[in-house]
Motif scaffolding. Structure first.
Motif, PDB file in Angstrom:
ATOM      1  N   TYR A  42       0.833  -1.281   0.146  1.00  0.00           N
ATOM      2  CA  TYR A  42       0.037  -0.129  -0.039  1.00  0.00           C
ATOM      3  C   TYR A  42       0.797   1.211  -0.284  1.00  0.00           C
ATOM      4  N   TYR A 102      -4.071  10.796  -1.764  1.00  0.00           N
ATOM      5  CA  TYR A 102      -4.325   9.430  -2.324  1.00  0.00           C
ATOM      6  C   TYR A 102      -3.863   8.236  -1.545  1.00  0.00           C
ATOM      7  N   ARG A 130      -3.361   4.125  -2.024  1.00  0.00           N
ATOM      8  CA  ARG A 130      -3.709   3.188  -3.095  1.00  0.00           C
ATOM      9  C   ARG A 130      -3.182   1.652  -2.734  1.00  0.00           C
ATOM     10  N   ASP A 131      -3.699   0.791  -3.440  1.00  0.00           N
ATOM     11  CA  ASP A 131      -3.340  -0.483  -3.151  1.00  0.00           C
ATOM     12  C   ASP A 131      -2.431  -0.704  -4.464  1.00  0.00           C
ATOM     13  N   CYS A 147      -2.341  -6.632  -8.712  1.00  0.00           N
ATOM     14  CA  CYS A 147      -3.130  -5.551  -9.184  1.00  0.00           C
ATOM     15  C   CYS A 147      -2.689  -5.038 -10.444  1.00  0.00           C
ATOM     16  N   SER A 148      -3.643  -5.116 -11.198  1.00  0.00           N
ATOM     17  CA  SER A 148      -3.365  -4.630 -12.805  1.00  0.00           C
ATOM     18  C   SER A 148      -2.917  -3.165 -12.791  1.00  0.00           C
ATOM     19  N   SER A 149      -3.422  -2.398 -11.917  1.00  0.00           N
ATOM     20  CA  SER A 149      -2.920  -0.970 -11.922  1.00  0.00           C
ATOM     21  C   SER A 149      -3.575  -0.689 -10.607  1.00  0.00           C
ATOM     22  N   PRO A 150      -2.527   0.410  -9.875  1.00  0.00           N
ATOM     23  CA  PRO A 150      -3.058   0.718  -8.513  1.00  0.00           C
ATOM     24  C   PRO A 150      -4.544   1.534  -8.547  1.00  0.00           C
ATOM     25  N   TRP A 151      -5.149   1.087  -7.339  1.00  0.00           N
ATOM     26  CA  TRP A 151      -6.435   1.800  -7.232  1.00  0.00           C
ATOM     27  C   TRP A 151      -6.429   2.310  -5.795  1.00  0.00           C
ATOM     28  N   TYR A 152      -7.268   3.306  -5.819  1.00  0.00           N
ATOM     29  CA  TYR A 152      -7.327   4.070  -4.317  1.00  0.00           C
ATOM     30  C   TYR A 152      -8.188   3.509  -3.797  1.00  0.00           C
ATOM     31  N   ARG A 171     -15.276   7.102  -0.274  1.00  0.00           N
ATOM     32  CA  ARG A 171     -15.905   7.734  -1.553  1.00  0.00           C
ATOM     33  C   ARG A 171     -16.876   8.561  -1.187  1.00  0.00           C
TER      34      ARG A 171
END
Length: 206
Positions: free
Chosen positions: A70, A77, A79-80, A85-90, A94
């Motif tokens: 992480y 932000y 992010r993981d 993971c295919s891309s970092p996601w926050y 939300r």
């Protein structure tokens, strides 16, 4: 599940222990207790990014293991950035908000509802949020251990399935063809056809 807990004196009590991480000291203590290490590179540190790696890994169906990671950013932000993971996601919370965009076809503004991340500006608050997120999503579920031998078996099975699927070791037929084969039951019909001829004499092996 039992609702009994141990208090600080070691006595059984029905009062649930508060496991919420409240400040920076709690967060860093939690990281140290669980073996969560900071693996920030010099380049990431220069860009204002801090990365933490968990001692537990995700085991995929192919037998590959991926570390949970992480990252905290100066922008607010979180992010993981785990290897799987295919891309970092926050992972920020939300909130929903109304937005407007110009519709060039109808020549007017159109309103729609969307969700946006709630940024966390203070680093201490980011640490607290990340620690609570990890505690909730990684350590409150069941964790399983897997020895090297089991991992090797999983890899072998995965390689076998891959070769059978892509190296031409199997034949793909339609569902109707499969149903027709089931109705025909060719194995049952050939059961009595097994014969051996010895010195000109035919023998049935059924």
């Amino acid at each position: 599940m039992s609702n009994r807990y141990l208090d600080e004196a070691g006595k059984i009590t029905s009062k649930q222990i508060d496991t919420t991480i409240k400040d920076r000291t709690d967060a860093l203590g939690f990281f140290k207790l669980m073996g969560i290490k900071e693996i920030t590179t010099s380049r990431q540190k220069k860009n204002g990014t801090t990365v933490y790696e968990l001692p537990i890994s995700k085991l995929s169906y192919t037998g590959n293991t991926y570390k949970y990671k992480y990252a905290i950013y100066d922008s607010g932000y979180l992010r993981d950035v785990s290897d799987h993971c295919s891309s970092p996601w926050y992972i920020n919370k939300r909130y929903e908000t109304n937005e407007m965009y110009w519709n060039s076809y109808y020549k007017k503004y159109t309103k729609y509802r969307t969700s946006k991340p709630a940024f966390i500006g203070n680093f201490d608050d980011q640490l607290v949020y990340l620690a609570n997120y990890i505690l909730k999503n990684r350590y409150r579920n069941k964790l399983y251990s897997c020895c090297d031998w089991n991992i090797e078996q999983i890899k072998e099975c995965s390689d076998f399935r891959y070769k059978a699927r892509w190296d031409g070791d199997t034949v793909t037929i339609s569902r109707q063809e499969f149903i027709d084969l089931q109705k025909a039951n060719p194995l049952a019909k050939t059961k009595d056809d097994i014969q051996v001829i010895i010195n000109g004499t035919r023998y049935n092996l059924s």
